[in-house]
Design an enzyme around this catalytic site. Structure first.
Site, mmCIF file in Angstrom:
data_model
loop_
_atom_site.group_PDB
_atom_site.id
_atom_site.type_symbol
_atom_site.label_atom_id
_atom_site.label_comp_id
_atom_site.label_asym_id
_atom_site.label_seq_id
_atom_site.Cartn_x
_atom_site.Cartn_y
_atom_site.Cartn_z
ATOM 1 N N GLU A 126 0.827 -1.205 0.000
ATOM 2 C CA GLU A 126 0.000 0.000 0.000
ATOM 3 C C GLU A 126 0.862 1.256 0.000
ATOM 4 O OE1 GLU A 126 -3.159 -0.025 -1.141
ATOM 5 O OE2 GLU A 126 -3.614 -1.417 0.485
ATOM 6 N N GLY B 180 -16.730 5.252 -3.001
ATOM 7 C CA GLY B 180 -16.155 5.866 -1.805
ATOM 8 C C GLY B 180 -15.696 4.861 -0.764
ATOM 9 N N ALA B 181 -15.546 3.591 -1.161
ATOM 10 C CA ALA B 181 -15.192 2.553 -0.187
ATOM 11 C C ALA B 181 -13.758 2.062 -0.356
ATOM 12 C CB ALA B 181 -16.161 1.380 -0.312
ATOM 13 N N SER C 101 -12.023 1.031 -5.664
ATOM 14 C CA SER C 101 -11.685 1.508 -7.009
ATOM 15 C C SER C 101 -12.839 1.492 -7.991
ATOM 16 C CB SER C 101 -10.511 0.713 -7.583
ATOM 17 O OG SER C 101 -9.382 0.994 -6.830
ATOM 18 N N SER D 205 -13.919 4.130 -9.225
ATOM 19 C CA SER D 205 -13.575 5.135 -10.238
ATOM 20 C C SER D 205 -12.645 4.548 -11.293
ATOM 21 C CB SER D 205 -12.984 6.394 -9.605
ATOM 22 O OG SER D 205 -11.930 6.051 -8.759
ATOM 23 N N ASP E 220 -4.695 0.771 -9.451
ATOM 24 C CA ASP E 220 -6.128 0.473 -9.571
ATOM 25 C C ASP E 220 -6.540 0.215 -11.015
ATOM 26 O OD1 ASP E 220 -5.837 1.207 -6.943
ATOM 27 O OD2 ASP E 220 -6.884 3.124 -7.148
ATOM 28 N N TYR F 4 -3.541 12.298 0.584
ATOM 29 C CA TYR F 4 -2.861 11.456 -0.407
ATOM 30 C C TYR F 4 -1.778 12.258 -1.111
ATOM 31 C CZ TYR F 4 -2.364 7.993 -4.146
ATOM 32 O OH TYR F 4 -1.870 7.054 -5.018
HETATM 33 C C1 GLA Z 1 -5.315 4.667 -4.041
HETATM 34 C C2 GLA Z 1 -4.587 5.014 -5.337
HETATM 35 C C3 GLA Z 1 -3.584 3.910 -5.693
HETATM 36 C C4 GLA Z 1 -2.669 3.588 -4.515
HETATM 37 C C5 GLA Z 1 -3.483 3.363 -3.239
HETATM 38 C C6 GLA Z 1 -2.614 3.205 -2.022
HETATM 39 O O1 GLA Z 1 -6.107 3.523 -4.249
HETATM 40 O O2 GLA Z 1 -5.507 5.171 -6.387
HETATM 41 O O3 GLA Z 1 -2.834 4.329 -6.819
HETATM 42 O O4 GLA Z 1 -1.705 4.589 -4.334
HETATM 43 O O5 GLA Z 1 -4.386 4.430 -2.995
HETATM 44 O O6 GLA Z 1 -1.848 2.057 -2.118
#
Ligand code: GLA
Length: 390
Positions: free
Chosen positions: A36, A126-127, A130, A132, A176, A226
């Site tokens: 992560e 929003g969970a 991914s 999006s 993602d 982020y």
């Molecule tokens: C989000 C981002 C990914 C990654 C994760 C953390 O999902 O879209 O690219 O950086 O956070 O691992």
């Protein structure tokens, strides 16, 4: 055909004068098993696609317009293929992903044609699963199918990442989108986010389940935090370059080198770097453990990943920690950690099949007792990546 697709086709017919859709595509959400906040540090990630996806059906139009209807929101939108405007707020915001892909494809010189479409998805929004990325990838397949244009899978992911960065403004990594395109049934992918190559590693198909637990805590701060974490990682690289001139990303730093020079870094930057560098090592070790059938070790590394994200990277929150603690109280849980960007969203746990029932009941009850929130728990297997179905 899948009943969900039949329903979409039915909707398409009733919206567009009885016409049959010419194109059907799907793209899945994802869960990251380990690795992560490493993907924007040229590092390693280990996600799999999940059995929840975005489906889109479409037919060609004769003008240069896209008309789209979102079944989840009962909301339609129309925009031009050339320079589609971004929707800053309001009910049509869901269409930004489709607009973003249209814009990026246009800028890249990929031929486009007008489309009527209907979209539907069951990736929770929003969970941190991914939705999006799934929407961007599905949109990419739809648009390229319109003109029968071939696009290499990795390029699809790269263009979707560009779309998210430019249109949505979060400087995300490639994970993602990459997994949504390239996911492989019953496998997780060890992705090298520097070379953009991967190795598909089989997941156990019997005995162990992937359990996703949504905290239902909406992720408020995630975008700004982020981008801040990214900057802190860049700062770490800049400072470490004074001692290690050959490095270009935290991916290039070993734990041993880090320990040697850690004192030269300010505390926050030091903690961020330690997470990323140790996480990369955990990913590689966890893949070895999995290949040798050592699920216990894989689980331990998941636990260590959570701890590092909580204390060094500071992207967890009370709700995620409560969910992980509740998971640890169940016999038969190999490992549990937050997954995705953090600040809410989901945890992922590896659970012995025989313990899944207990997990569902006991983790829900304990989590609600600790937080007052009701979780949603999904049991999933690793799914296939995006595809054109018609
Ligand atoms: C989000 C981002 C990914 C990654 C994760 C953390 O999902 O879209 O690219 O950086 O956070 O691992």
């Amino acid at each position: 055909m899948d009943s969900r697709i039949l329903e979409l086709v039915e909707q398409y017919r009733s919206l567009y004068g009885g016409a049959e859709p010419e194109i059907i595509v799907r793209a899945p959400g994802r869960v990251n098993l380990i690795g992560e906040h490493t993907d924007y540090n040229d590092g390693f990630v280990f996600p799999c696609a999940i059995e929840r996806d975005i489906l889109m059906v479409a037919g060609r139009r004769t003008d240069r317009q896209i008309r789209a209807y979102a079944l989840n929101f009962h909301q339609s939108t129309t925009f031009p293929l050339d320079n589609p405007p971004h929707i800053p707020q309001g009910r049509e915001r869901w269409s930004n992903y489709l607009r973003a892909m249209t814009s990026v494809f246009g800028n890249e010189g990929i031929p486009l044609i007008g489309l009527n479409c209907v979209a539907w998805g069951d990736v929770p929004t929003g969970a941190g699963l991914s939705s999006s990325a799934a929407m961007l990838i599905a949109a990419g397949y739809l648009l390229s199918a319109g003109t029968e244009t071939e696009i290499a899978p990795v390029l699809r992911a790269v263009l979707a990442q560009k779309a998210e960065r430019e249109f949505v403004g979060v400087n995300v990594g490639i994970m993602d989108m990459y997994i949504s395109v390239l996911g492989k049934k019953d496998h997780a992918l060890l992705i090298d986010t520097r070379s953009l190559t991967y190795e598909a590693v089989p997941l156990p198909t019997a005995g162990v389940s992937i359990v996703i637990a949504d905290t239902n805590k909406k992720r408020g701060l995630v975008d700004s935090e982020y981008n801040t974490r990214r900057l802190e990682c860049e700062q770490a690289v800049m400072l470490l370059q004074a001692r290690l001139p050959e490095i270009t990303a935290l991916r290039d730093v070993t734990l041993e080198q880090f320990e040697r020079y850690a004192d030269s870094l300010p505390a926050t930057v030091r903690h961020r770097a330690r997470h990323v560098i140790s996480e990369n090592e955990r990913v590689l070790e966890s893949v070895q453990a999995l290949k040798s059938g050592n699920i216990e070790r894989f689980g331990e590394l998941m636990d260590a990943s959570h701890e590092s994200l909580r204390s060094d990277y500071e992207v967890s929150c009370d709700e995620l920690d409560a969910m992980v603690a509740a998971a640890h109280s169940v016999e038969g849980v190999f490992g549990s950690r937050m997954t995705g960007a953090g600040f809410g969203g989901c945890t992922v746990s590896l659970v012995a099949d025989t313990a899944v029932e207990t997990f569902l009941q006991s983790v829900s009850a304990k989590y609600t007792e600790a937080t007052g929130l009701k979780p949603v728990i999904y049991v999933t297997t690793a799914a296939q990546g995006a595809e054109r179905l018609r």
